[in-house]
Every structure is written in C-alpha cells, then in structure tokens.
Design a protein around this motif. Sequence first.
Motif, PDB file in Angstrom:
ATOM      1  N   THR A  26       0.814  -1.222   0.000  1.00 39.99           N
ATOM      2  CA  THR A  26       0.000   0.000   0.000  1.00 39.99           C
ATOM      3  C   THR A  26       0.844   1.268   0.000  1.00 39.99           C
ATOM      4  OG1 THR A  26      -0.141   0.078   2.435  1.00 39.99           O
ATOM      5  CG2 THR A  26      -1.836  -1.192   1.252  1.00 39.99           C
ATOM      6  N   ALA A  27       2.187   1.101  -0.043  1.00 39.14           N
ATOM      7  CA  ALA A  27       3.091   2.267   0.042  1.00 39.14           C
ATOM      8  C   ALA A  27       2.714   3.150   1.233  1.00 39.14           C
ATOM      9  CB  ALA A  27       3.068   3.061  -1.265  1.00 39.14           C
ATOM     10  N   ASP A  28       2.622   2.531   2.389  1.00 37.31           N
ATOM     11  CA  ASP A  28       2.228   3.231   3.617  1.00 37.31           C
ATOM     12  C   ASP A  28       3.440   3.954   4.206  1.00 37.31           C
ATOM     13  OD1 ASP A  28       1.238   4.104   6.022  1.00 37.31           O
ATOM     14  OD2 ASP A  28       1.008   2.110   6.906  1.00 37.31           O
ATOM     15  N   TRP A  29       3.672   5.166   3.761  1.00 40.26           N
ATOM     16  CA  TRP A  29       4.847   5.906   4.208  1.00 40.26           C
ATOM     17  C   TRP A  29       4.712   6.352   5.655  1.00 40.26           C
ATOM     18  CZ3 TRP A  29       8.908   4.999   1.539  1.00 40.26           C
ATOM     19  CH2 TRP A  29       8.792   4.682   0.184  1.00 40.26           C
ATOM     20  N   GLU A  30       3.491   6.539   6.133  1.00 37.97           N
ATOM     21  CA  GLU A  30       3.314   6.842   7.559  1.00 37.97           C
ATOM     22  C   GLU A  30       3.765   5.665   8.408  1.00 37.97           C
ATOM     23  OE1 GLU A  30      -0.516   8.211   8.661  1.00 37.97           O
ATOM     24  OE2 GLU A  30      -0.505   9.940   7.303  1.00 37.97           O
ATOM     25  N   GLY A  31       3.460   4.451   7.941  1.00 35.22           N
ATOM     26  CA  GLY A  31       3.924   3.257   8.641  1.00 35.22           C
ATOM     27  C   GLY A  31       5.428   3.153   8.635  1.00 35.22           C
ATOM     28  N   VAL A  32       6.043   3.494   7.500  1.00 33.52           N
ATOM     29  CA  VAL A  32       7.504   3.483   7.412  1.00 33.52           C
ATOM     30  C   VAL A  32       8.089   4.468   8.418  1.00 33.52           C
ATOM     31  CG1 VAL A  32       9.485   4.008   5.935  1.00 33.52           C
ATOM     32  CG2 VAL A  32       7.523   2.770   5.002  1.00 33.52           C
ATOM     33  N   LYS A  33       7.511   5.659   8.489  1.00 35.71           N
ATOM     34  CA  LYS A  33       8.004   6.683   9.411  1.00 35.71           C
ATOM     35  C   LYS A  33       7.846   6.235  10.867  1.00 35.71           C
ATOM     36  CE  LYS A  33       9.333  10.196   6.809  1.00 35.71           C
ATOM     37  NZ  LYS A  33      10.713  10.765   6.890  1.00 35.71           N
ATOM     38  N   LYS A  34       6.771   5.532  11.155  1.00 39.46           N
ATOM     39  CA  LYS A  34       6.554   5.021  12.517  1.00 39.46           C
ATOM     40  C   LYS A  34       7.683   4.084  12.929  1.00 39.46           C
ATOM     41  CE  LYS A  34       3.644   1.655  14.940  1.00 39.46           C
ATOM     42  NZ  LYS A  34       2.457   0.774  14.824  1.00 39.46           N
ATOM     43  N   TRP A  35       8.006   3.133  12.056  1.00 34.31           N
ATOM     44  CA  TRP A  35       9.053   2.163  12.395  1.00 34.31           C
ATOM     45  C   TRP A  35      10.436   2.796  12.328  1.00 34.31           C
ATOM     46  CZ3 TRP A  35       7.116  -1.257  15.174  1.00 34.31           C
ATOM     47  CH2 TRP A  35       5.855  -1.794  14.917  1.00 34.31           C
ATOM     48  N   GLU A  36      10.614   3.795  11.468  1.00 31.17           N
ATOM     49  CA  GLU A  36      11.878   4.523  11.448  1.00 31.17           C
ATOM     50  C   GLU A  36      12.104   5.232  12.784  1.00 31.17           C
ATOM     51  OE1 GLU A  36      14.101   8.316   9.250  1.00 31.17           O
ATOM     52  OE2 GLU A  36      12.070   7.730   8.639  1.00 31.17           O
ATOM     53  N   ALA A  37      11.054   5.846  13.320  1.00 34.52           N
ATOM     54  CA  ALA A  37      11.180   6.548  14.602  1.00 34.52           C
ATOM     55  C   ALA A  37      11.576   5.583  15.714  1.00 34.52           C
ATOM     56  CB  ALA A  37       9.866   7.247  14.944  1.00 34.52           C
ATOM     57  N   LEU A  38      11.012   4.369  15.692  1.00 33.96           N
ATOM     58  CA  LEU A  38      11.379   3.380  16.702  1.00 33.96           C
ATOM     59  C   LEU A  38      12.839   2.975  16.538  1.00 33.96           C
ATOM     60  CD1 LEU A  38      10.581   1.532  19.033  1.00 33.96           C
ATOM     61  CD2 LEU A  38       9.826  -0.166  17.351  1.00 33.96           C
ATOM     62  N   SER A  39      13.265   2.734  15.302  1.00 35.12           N
ATOM     63  CA  SER A  39      14.658   2.351  15.043  1.00 35.12           C
ATOM     64  C   SER A  39      15.616   3.444  15.511  1.00 35.12           C
ATOM     65  CB  SER A  39      14.866   2.074  13.553  1.00 35.12           C
ATOM     66  OG  SER A  39      14.140   0.940  13.146  1.00 35.12           O
ATOM     67  N   ARG A  40      15.283   4.683  15.227  1.00 36.47           N
ATOM     68  CA  ARG A  40      16.124   5.802  15.661  1.00 36.47           C
ATOM     69  C   ARG A  40      16.205   5.857  17.182  1.00 36.47           C
ATOM     70  NH1 ARG A  40      17.272  10.291  12.403  1.00 36.47           N
ATOM     71  NH2 ARG A  40      16.728  10.028  10.187  1.00 36.47           N
ATOM     72  N   GLY A  41      15.058   5.698  17.843  1.00 30.03           N
ATOM     73  CA  GLY A  41      15.049   5.746  19.305  1.00 30.03           C
ATOM     74  C   GLY A  41      15.894   4.659  19.926  1.00 30.03           C
ATOM     75  N   VAL A  42      15.833   3.458  19.344  1.00 33.35           N
ATOM     76  CA  VAL A  42      16.598   2.335  19.882  1.00 33.35           C
ATOM     77  C   VAL A  42      18.096   2.542  19.704  1.00 33.35           C
ATOM     78  CG1 VAL A  42      17.089  -0.133  19.613  1.00 33.35           C
ATOM     79  CG2 VAL A  42      14.724   0.676  19.612  1.00 33.35           C
ATOM     80  N   VAL A  43      18.524   2.917  18.496  1.00 34.37           N
ATOM     81  CA  VAL A  43      19.960   3.044  18.246  1.00 34.37           C
ATOM     82  C   VAL A  43      20.555   4.209  19.031  1.00 34.37           C
ATOM     83  CG1 VAL A  43      19.951   4.544  16.204  1.00 34.37           C
ATOM     84  CG2 VAL A  43      21.699   2.775  16.441  1.00 34.37           C
ATOM     85  N   LYS A  44      19.783   5.251  19.284  1.00 35.88           N
ATOM     86  CA  LYS A  44      20.283   6.354  20.111  1.00 35.88           C
ATOM     87  C   LYS A  44      20.593   5.863  21.527  1.00 35.88           C
ATOM     88  CE  LYS A  44      18.047  10.258  17.763  1.00 35.88           C
ATOM     89  NZ  LYS A  44      16.996  11.305  17.868  1.00 35.88           N
ATOM     90  N   ILE A  45      19.717   5.017  22.061  1.00 33.44           N
ATOM     91  CA  ILE A  45      19.912   4.496  23.415  1.00 33.44           C
ATOM     92  C   ILE A  45      21.096   3.539  23.466  1.00 33.44           C
ATOM     93  CG2 ILE A  45      18.904   2.999  25.188  1.00 33.44           C
ATOM     94  CD1 ILE A  45      16.167   4.230  24.420  1.00 33.44           C
TER      95      ILE A  45
END
Length: 344
Positions: A306-325
């Motif tokens: 569905t090319a759900d870019w909002e979904g992509v952004k959601k999981w990107e935000a989680l990935s960013r939060g994890v790697v920062k920690i």
Amino acid sequence: MAPIPFGVIGTGWITDSYIVGAHATGEWLFSAVSSRSAETGKKFAAKYASANPNINVHTSVEDIAADPSITTVYIASPNSLHYSQAKTVLSAGKHVILEKPATANLKQLEELFALAYSKNLILIEAYRHVQEANFKILKSAISTKLGAILGARLDFCQLSSKYNDVIAGRQPQVFSRQYAAGSLVDLGVYNVSAAVDLFGSPDKVDYVPYILPQTDGADGSGNLLLKYPTFPVNLTISKIFTSTAPAVEIYGEKGVLVAPTLTDIESVTFIPSGKNTTREELAGPKEPAELNLKEEAADHARIIQTADWEGVKKWEALSRGVVKITEAARRQNGIVFPGQEFEG
C-alpha cells in the motif's frame, strides 16, 4: 494482490522463521537466497521447493540485489554486515526488511533511510515482538488501567548456547565486538524497543554492563536504566543467564501490569492496587511458536503493497530511538565496534 517475491540473506533459524511466517500470511513468496556457500544455499532453498520450485541461489550480496525475480530482500546476516548489505540492496532498487539491530550507530541508520527515501524504497527494521497482538494489548492497558505511571521493569535474560564456547576460550560471533555483537545490541534491542514503543524516548540513559573477560570486550549482560521525566524504567539484559522472574512489570497508581515474557506473550495480567483485589486477565489468543513472525511479516507486506509511508516513518522513529539508546550506552562504557568509532 499477488504475493511479494522476496529473497533472503542469511540461512539461520531466524530466516526460516521469517519465511514460514511470511508464507502463512499468503502475502509473500520466497524466491531467492544468498549464502556464502552455494551448497548451503541449495539445501536451504530445497526446504521450500513445495512452495516455489524455482528459488534462485546466489553466493554474493551483489547477485541477489540484482536478481530481477524479487522486489524485496530480508537481511538476517551477522550484525556487522547489516549496514553494508542493506546499502547494496537499496542501491540496486530493492525494498529491505532488516533484522535487528539494523545498524551499529545512528549515522549508519540515517544514511540507509536517506538512500531508501531517495529511491522511493521501503526500509523497515524487523521488531516482531511489538507487532504481537498481546503486546498491543499490554500497551493499550497502560493508558486504560494504570493511571499515572510510577515505573517499569522490562527484562530479557536468555542463556545463549554459545556461552559454553566463551567459557572454553573461544570467541563466537554473538559475543564479539568484531561482529558488532554483545548482549546489549543482541537481546537488548528487545527490551529497548519495547520501552521506546511503550513510553517513548527517555531523557537519560545509564548502562552498567558485565564485560566478559574471555572476549574482545563484549558485554555478556547488563542493567540499563532509562530515566523519563516522572518515572524510571529498568532493563536487565543477559545472554549468560536465564531469569525465572516475570519479564514485564509496569507500575501505576491504580495497579500493576504483569507479563511473563517480553516476546510470545501468553498472559497480560492487571493487578489492582490494594488488598483482596481480583486479578484481571487481558491477553487474547497468540500465534503458535512456529508462526511468531507472522504478524510482523503481515504488516511488512501491507506497508509495501500500500506504500504506507506513515507506517515506514513510525518504524523509522522506533529504530532511531533504539539506536540512540544503545549507542549512548556503549559510549558510556567504551564498547566500540571496529570501524564504527564514536565521533566527538
């Protein structure tokens, strides 16, 4: 929609689990494998010949990235190879599902997402446990049951079968900084991603690791404290012992939420505050163990189809939060991966 033809890099147990879960959704078709050994690749492909008798076998990342029969590649290689392999696959125009930990540091992660967006491709880090139905029930109950949050404990302590190698003086990949491994960035990403998904990003991180003296400086276990504005979250992580205590406890003014495990959750119990209170079971049915990656595979397919870019952004935000920690925790303790030294 027709099933998404996908390839895999890596032939370990997690790859088998993803293929089985993906096929169970009806949205995917395993079509290519890359292994350093052609013989290993052929044996791996043969296991799935009933679903697809024409699985292509490759012996290099470049070859699977160029395979015209697939649109997506699932990468489950050693941690230290994730960044370079994902970069190769994205550069060739394929979507990427990247096993955790996606990268060793934020700089690498940002580069991969920038590359993916520049080519209108989807990049998702695979966090299967936060996709589970009962994890979502746990998350929802925080706001509906607890009132003000007072604190939490999220543990993942699982004895690795490779620990005996460490004791014997050998250096397995999962206990080696050379391979960007160790307890924090292996099992710890489960705890950390759960915390970020449930509570957001913390204000401060404190990590106290147990560094294995037999290794090149890898952490075998550790305690990670995430400090939020009004409450703490404690994470215990270990690949050198297994805990028998409930893995999840979330404390609130109105009671506590308890789950026995952080993954494959079978029970979510709300225990109200006070004496003589009745426990409430909140969990619903869960997928069987052999399909415990089905829920994430279904979501990955939906996002791609569905090319759900909002979904992509959601999981990107989680990935960013994890790697920062994890990067901050490693920096505190001088746990540096080769070629990925800290800047500043």
